[in-house]
Enzyme design. Sequence first.
Site, PDB file in Angstrom:
ATOM      1  N   ARG A 168       0.811  -1.214   0.000  1.00 57.55           N
ATOM      2  CA  ARG A 168       0.000   0.000   0.000  1.00 57.55           C
ATOM      3  C   ARG A 168       0.849   1.270   0.000  1.00 57.55           C
ATOM      4  O   ARG A 168       0.318   2.370  -0.161  1.00 57.55           O
ATOM      5  CB  ARG A 168      -0.922   0.008   1.221  1.00 57.55           C
ATOM      6  CG  ARG A 168      -1.907  -1.142   1.259  1.00 57.55           C
ATOM      7  CD  ARG A 168      -2.804  -1.041   2.478  1.00 57.55           C
ATOM      8  NE  ARG A 168      -3.696   0.097   2.378  1.00 57.55           N
ATOM      9  CZ  ARG A 168      -4.911   0.062   1.854  1.00 57.55           C
ATOM     10  NH1 ARG A 168      -5.378  -1.066   1.358  1.00 57.55           N
ATOM     11  NH2 ARG A 168      -5.663   1.131   1.804  1.00 57.55           N
ATOM     12  N   TRP A 200       2.578   6.051   1.569  1.00 57.66           N
ATOM     13  CA  TRP A 200       2.685   6.493   0.190  1.00 57.66           C
ATOM     14  C   TRP A 200       2.524   7.997   0.226  1.00 57.66           C
ATOM     15  O   TRP A 200       1.486   8.520   0.606  1.00 57.66           O
ATOM     16  CB  TRP A 200       1.584   5.850  -0.658  1.00 57.66           C
ATOM     17  CG  TRP A 200       1.724   6.146  -2.122  1.00 57.66           C
ATOM     18  CD1 TRP A 200       2.543   5.524  -3.017  1.00 57.66           C
ATOM     19  CD2 TRP A 200       1.014   7.149  -2.855  1.00 57.66           C
ATOM     20  NE1 TRP A 200       2.387   6.072  -4.271  1.00 57.66           N
ATOM     21  CE2 TRP A 200       1.447   7.070  -4.199  1.00 57.66           C
ATOM     22  CE3 TRP A 200       0.043   8.101  -2.522  1.00 57.66           C
ATOM     23  CZ2 TRP A 200       0.971   7.912  -5.198  1.00 57.66           C
ATOM     24  CZ3 TRP A 200      -0.438   8.939  -3.519  1.00 57.66           C
ATOM     25  CH2 TRP A 200       0.019   8.844  -4.834  1.00 57.66           C
ATOM     26  N   ASN A 211      -4.454   7.443   6.791  1.00 59.04           N
ATOM     27  CA  ASN A 211      -4.522   7.139   5.369  1.00 59.04           C
ATOM     28  C   ASN A 211      -5.571   8.053   4.772  1.00 59.04           C
ATOM     29  O   ASN A 211      -6.720   8.049   5.210  1.00 59.04           O
ATOM     30  CB  ASN A 211      -4.907   5.667   5.156  1.00 59.04           C
ATOM     31  CG  ASN A 211      -5.084   5.313   3.691  1.00 59.04           C
ATOM     32  OD1 ASN A 211      -4.556   5.989   2.820  1.00 59.04           O
ATOM     33  ND2 ASN A 211      -5.820   4.252   3.426  1.00 59.04           N
ATOM     34  N   GLY A 212      -5.199   8.847   3.771  1.00 60.10           N
ATOM     35  CA  GLY A 212      -6.145   9.771   3.163  1.00 60.10           C
ATOM     36  C   GLY A 212      -5.528  11.134   2.963  1.00 60.10           C
ATOM     37  O   GLY A 212      -4.312  11.322   3.077  1.00 60.10           O
ATOM     38  N   GLU A 241      -2.635  -2.634 -21.862  1.00 58.78           N
ATOM     39  CA  GLU A 241      -2.293  -3.271 -20.591  1.00 58.78           C
ATOM     40  C   GLU A 241      -0.831  -3.694 -20.584  1.00 58.78           C
ATOM     41  O   GLU A 241      -0.130  -3.544 -19.573  1.00 58.78           O
ATOM     42  CB  GLU A 241      -3.211  -4.476 -20.360  1.00 58.78           C
ATOM     43  CG  GLU A 241      -2.919  -5.289 -19.111  1.00 58.78           C
ATOM     44  CD  GLU A 241      -3.101  -4.520 -17.812  1.00 58.78           C
ATOM     45  OE1 GLU A 241      -2.661  -5.035 -16.766  1.00 58.78           O
ATOM     46  OE2 GLU A 241      -3.681  -3.411 -17.837  1.00 58.78           O
ATOM     47  N   LYS A 299       1.994  -2.340 -17.933  1.00 60.60           N
ATOM     48  CA  LYS A 299       2.826  -3.219 -17.109  1.00 60.60           C
ATOM     49  C   LYS A 299       4.303  -2.882 -17.266  1.00 60.60           C
ATOM     50  O   LYS A 299       5.052  -2.834 -16.297  1.00 60.60           O
ATOM     51  CB  LYS A 299       2.601  -4.687 -17.496  1.00 60.60           C
ATOM     52  CG  LYS A 299       1.298  -5.263 -17.058  1.00 60.60           C
ATOM     53  CD  LYS A 299       1.261  -5.436 -15.548  1.00 60.60           C
ATOM     54  CE  LYS A 299      -0.167  -5.393 -15.059  1.00 60.60           C
ATOM     55  NZ  LYS A 299      -0.786  -4.076 -15.075  1.00 60.60           N
ATOM     56  N   GLU A 359       5.148   0.443 -15.593  1.00 64.26           N
ATOM     57  CA  GLU A 359       4.985   0.387 -14.141  1.00 64.26           C
ATOM     58  C   GLU A 359       6.205  -0.208 -13.442  1.00 64.26           C
ATOM     59  O   GLU A 359       6.659   0.323 -12.431  1.00 64.26           O
ATOM     60  CB  GLU A 359       3.765  -0.481 -13.778  1.00 64.26           C
ATOM     61  CG  GLU A 359       2.435   0.209 -13.850  1.00 64.26           C
ATOM     62  CD  GLU A 359       1.306  -0.714 -13.448  1.00 64.26           C
ATOM     63  OE1 GLU A 359       0.401  -0.256 -12.735  1.00 64.26           O
ATOM     64  OE2 GLU A 359       1.308  -1.900 -13.839  1.00 64.26           O
ATOM     65  N   HIS A 365      -0.770   7.403 -38.917  1.00 64.32           N
ATOM     66  CA  HIS A 365      -1.321   8.703 -38.535  1.00 64.32           C
ATOM     67  C   HIS A 365      -0.472   9.413 -37.482  1.00 64.32           C
ATOM     68  O   HIS A 365      -0.964  10.310 -36.800  1.00 64.32           O
ATOM     69  CB  HIS A 365      -2.756   8.536 -38.041  1.00 64.32           C
ATOM     70  CG  HIS A 365      -3.692   8.041 -39.081  1.00 64.32           C
ATOM     71  ND1 HIS A 365      -4.126   8.792 -40.138  1.00 64.32           N
ATOM     72  CD2 HIS A 365      -4.251   6.811 -39.256  1.00 64.32           C
ATOM     73  CE1 HIS A 365      -4.925   8.085 -40.903  1.00 64.32           C
ATOM     74  NE2 HIS A 365      -5.021   6.865 -40.389  1.00 64.32           N
ATOM     75  N   LYS A 413      -0.565  -0.128  -4.316  1.00 63.61           N
ATOM     76  CA  LYS A 413      -1.524  -1.089  -4.853  1.00 63.61           C
ATOM     77  C   LYS A 413      -2.942  -0.538  -4.881  1.00 63.61           C
ATOM     78  O   LYS A 413      -3.608  -0.552  -5.902  1.00 63.61           O
ATOM     79  CB  LYS A 413      -1.472  -2.371  -4.017  1.00 63.61           C
ATOM     80  CG  LYS A 413      -2.397  -3.468  -4.513  1.00 63.61           C
ATOM     81  CD  LYS A 413      -1.924  -4.012  -5.850  1.00 63.61           C
ATOM     82  CE  LYS A 413      -2.775  -5.153  -6.325  1.00 63.61           C
ATOM     83  NZ  LYS A 413      -2.368  -5.590  -7.664  1.00 63.61           N
TER      84      LYS A 413
END
Length: 615
Positions: free
Chosen positions: A27, A77, A102-103, A487, A491, A494, A510, A610
């Site tokens: 987290r 985080w 948290n927040g 996706e 990945k 990330e 284009h 996460k």
Amino acid sequence: MCGIVGGVTNKDITALLLEGLNRLEYRGYDSSGLIVLSKNNSFDRIRSVGKVRNLENILKAREQKISGNIGIAHTRWATHGEPSIDNAHPHISMNSVSLVHNGIIENYIDLKNEQLNRGYSFSSETDTEVIAHAIDFAMKSCNTLISSVQLAIKSFSGSYGLGVISSKYPDQIIATRKGSPLVIGIGTNGNYIASDQMALLSVTKEFIFLEEGDVAEIKIDKITIYDLNGNLVVRPIKISMLKAGSVDLGNYDHFMQKEIFEQPQAIRDTLESRITNDSIVISAFGFKAEKKFNKVKQVQIIACGSSYNAGLVAKYWLEDIAKIPCNVEVASEYRYRRPIILNDTLFVTLSQSGETADTVEALKAAKIINCNICTLCITNSAESSLTRLSDLTFLTHAGPEIGVASTKAFTTQLVSLALLACSIGKLQNTINRSQEKSIINGLKKLPGLIHKALHQEEKIKKLATRFQNKNSALFLGRGTMHAIAMEGALKLKEISYIHAEAYPAGELKHGPIALIDKDMPVIAIAPNDELLEKLKSNLQEVKSRGSQMIVFEDENSLIEPMEAMEVISITSNVGRITAPIIFTIPLQLLSYHVALSKGTDVDRPRNLAKSVTVE
């Protein structure tokens, strides 16, 4: 985003706090810290920058060990203030209050100015410190810790999950939440709090999931909960089905690797009890699902990150197979515009955790705009904000996903969306019995086909070394494979920090084709479908510009290898629903092994967390 753990026990709490932090590190891992109330009711705090192991090393090196029966801990985080010791939690006010948060407190500047005028000083750049000071100030006019917290939170705008302890009330923790998840664990040796039940699996299987606005007083033998309006309430106790071992690495080097290889079983679990006699059990979406799906005239999907990419795949399925209009939007944008939501819209939210802040708020906004819509959440968490807010819920049964980069959560979302498209089409007679059976047969084959795709790991591992000195990459796909290319690009960026973009292959001429040269690797996805010949032409266009290419193909696509082009067969003769799911696998493996070759932290990539529970 951040991780919280705490407890009131009849044993030393320190080891449990560290164990909880390690389980919650997904987290956030910019900094961490813990604090306990020692025997003389004074705070003993330690904090460090970086991963939890840094905190553990500092603890081991201390001559005087930290010990106490009540404590809280946090892995961060960063939002307000850079990662530093001063900005790390827990924070303390006047040696009377300590808390973890948290927040985001949106009005912290106004609160800080008020508190400076009252004589409070600040040692950090965080918004969290104003919470500690607000509670300390409230204690001057309140005679309990819980009433002090209840008074203080009235002044906050924003989101919070809080664990609060006080040297003046040494027998309790106060927990409260608004917009950030928080659970209470009920143990035999005490009671606990955490932002995720995984942090507490070693001490309890019994959990209370706090509702929005709840404030709880937690003592060693008693839990008292008040709702948003201050009314005494009783929240149900839920028994967790998670196993402590399910959040351990086992024989794997990284959680991402483990979770990639868990996908066959995760998909089996997601399909279990949802199919019977080659027919989809529509009630798996909720006992009102059949009635609701019969009335649906359009679908609106809202999500973020990998879940958004899954939604883009589902748009093709819903419109092509179920013949129903579908829109897909990024939740962080949707919640701030004024959308028109028609009656008979099925409003679908996708989120692994069920706590993604932008997705939760988008759902709340949609229900205000049109209260007649039916809402469905597809999530991996049975007790989440989205499940509580939605009319219908479909659980992906992916099991715990610890690696920050989503793998099995993504593919099980795709399986869930395939079941949704088939269910709506079946009820609205746009899918006949034969088509339904064909789709179900394809889904049943998925675990075996993915297992086969995983056998290509050694080839992909060798290809990954080519990216060691690359700074950019381009992913190409057509139809549903464009979303899968997105996706794959997500990945790669990330976890390897390589800049990666995805384009529909037909869009090359284009603009993006200007980027292609010998230093730009191109990864293409080539299923055997109606767009195959057009894709082959696109690949020729790329190859003539000197790019190094990797093509993942259906073995019946018969892509002809060329110089500096590697073609790897992933599967054989799969359908339009199973193909996007299977072709996700080599892109996950490629990203994983590229990240290993570059030496990045696969499970905890920089700047990411996460569960994005803040805006």
